[in-house]
Design a protein around this motif. Structure first.
Motif, PDB file in Angstrom:
ATOM      1  N   ARG A  69      -4.621 -60.239 105.599  1.00 12.40           N
ATOM      2  CA  ARG A  69      -5.565 -59.125 105.460  1.00 12.40           C
ATOM      3  C   ARG A  69      -5.416 -58.461 104.089  1.00 12.40           C
ATOM      4  NH1 ARG A  69      -8.428 -58.567 109.840  1.00 12.40           N
ATOM      5  NH2 ARG A  69      -7.536 -59.195 111.829  1.00 12.40           N
ATOM      6  N   SER A 122     -13.913 -51.327 107.823  1.00 16.11           N
ATOM      7  CA  SER A 122     -14.146 -51.448 109.267  1.00 16.11           C
ATOM      8  C   SER A 122     -14.570 -52.851 109.687  1.00 16.11           C
ATOM      9  CB  SER A 122     -15.191 -50.428 109.727  1.00 16.11           C
ATOM     10  OG  SER A 122     -16.436 -50.689 109.109  1.00 16.11           O
ATOM     11  N   ASN A 123     -14.462 -53.832 108.794  1.00 17.37           N
ATOM     12  CA  ASN A 123     -14.873 -55.196 109.108  1.00 17.37           C
ATOM     13  C   ASN A 123     -13.908 -55.862 110.079  1.00 17.37           C
ATOM     14  OD1 ASN A 123     -15.951 -57.852 108.973  1.00 17.37           O
ATOM     15  ND2 ASN A 123     -14.419 -58.334 107.445  1.00 17.37           N
ATOM     16  N   ARG A 124     -14.436 -56.479 111.121  1.00 13.04           N
ATOM     17  CA  ARG A 124     -13.626 -57.261 112.056  1.00 13.04           C
ATOM     18  C   ARG A 124     -14.341 -58.566 112.418  1.00 13.04           C
ATOM     19  NH1 ARG A 124      -8.605 -55.791 111.733  1.00 13.04           N
ATOM     20  NH2 ARG A 124      -8.063 -56.252 113.855  1.00 13.04           N
ATOM     21  N   SER A 125     -15.288 -59.000 111.566  1.00 14.13           N
ATOM     22  CA  SER A 125     -16.036 -60.203 111.918  1.00 14.13           C
ATOM     23  C   SER A 125     -16.225 -61.201 110.779  1.00 14.13           C
ATOM     24  CB  SER A 125     -17.416 -59.817 112.474  1.00 14.13           C
ATOM     25  OG  SER A 125     -18.178 -59.165 111.473  1.00 14.13           O
ATOM     26  N   GLY A 179      -8.152 -54.206 105.367  1.00 13.18           N
ATOM     27  CA  GLY A 179      -8.145 -54.863 106.668  1.00 13.18           C
ATOM     28  C   GLY A 179      -9.062 -56.067 106.774  1.00 13.18           C
ATOM     29  N   ASN A 180      -9.768 -56.419 105.700  1.00 14.01           N
ATOM     30  CA  ASN A 180     -10.632 -57.604 105.713  1.00 14.01           C
ATOM     31  C   ASN A 180      -9.775 -58.855 105.801  1.00 14.01           C
ATOM     32  OD1 ASN A 180     -13.182 -56.175 105.195  1.00 14.01           O
ATOM     33  ND2 ASN A 180     -12.251 -55.750 103.208  1.00 14.01           N
TER      34      ASN A 180
END
Length: 135
Positions: A111, A66-69, A115-116
């Motif tokens: 990615r 769930s990382n998006r930062s 998703g990282n």
């Protein structure tokens, strides 16, 4: 104080370790079935399964994939050469083909399977080269 490592929590540790071994062309050290690590001269990339969250207080501590930062960055000798390998190896999203950034690095962004965001970069300017070799 020194940064020792970055850890990714994943629901599929074998898949993620294999991915990073392919793109870095380096083997991880497995300490348990739930924890593996890639050591470099400047730090480590650790990968832990979601089962390790029980040791840190439970599943609410972290949420896998769930990382998006955060961007996981690797200094590469030749990012354009790495791009040729990554594009043949990676089945995940290429976010940005090799591009020279305003701060002097040539960067490739893609990615991992969770998703990282991963950045392979090669310093181009003298200032970027100095920054990359600073302790």
């Amino acid at each position: 104080m020194n940064l020792a490592s970055i850890r990714i929590i994943t629901a599929d540790i074998k898949r993620l370790v294999q991915f990073y071994e392919r793109i870095t062309e380096t083997s991880f050290t497995w300490y348990t079935d739930d924890f593996a690590e890639l050591r470099t001269a400047s730090g480590a990339l650790a990968i832990g399964s979601t089962r390790t969250l029980a040791l840190f207080g439970g599943d609410a501590v972290a949420d896998a994939a769930s990382n998006r930062s955060v961007i996981i960055e690797f200094l590469a000798e030749d990012v354009d050469d790495k791009y040729q390998r990554v594009v043949k190896t990676v089945t995940t999203e290429i976010v940005q083909e090799p591009t020279t950034m305003p701060w002097g690095n040539r960067s490739l962004l893609f990615r991992d399977p969770d998703g990282n965001l991963v950045n392979f970069f090669t310093p181009q300017s003298q200032q970027a080269k100095t920054r990359a070799t600073a302790p």
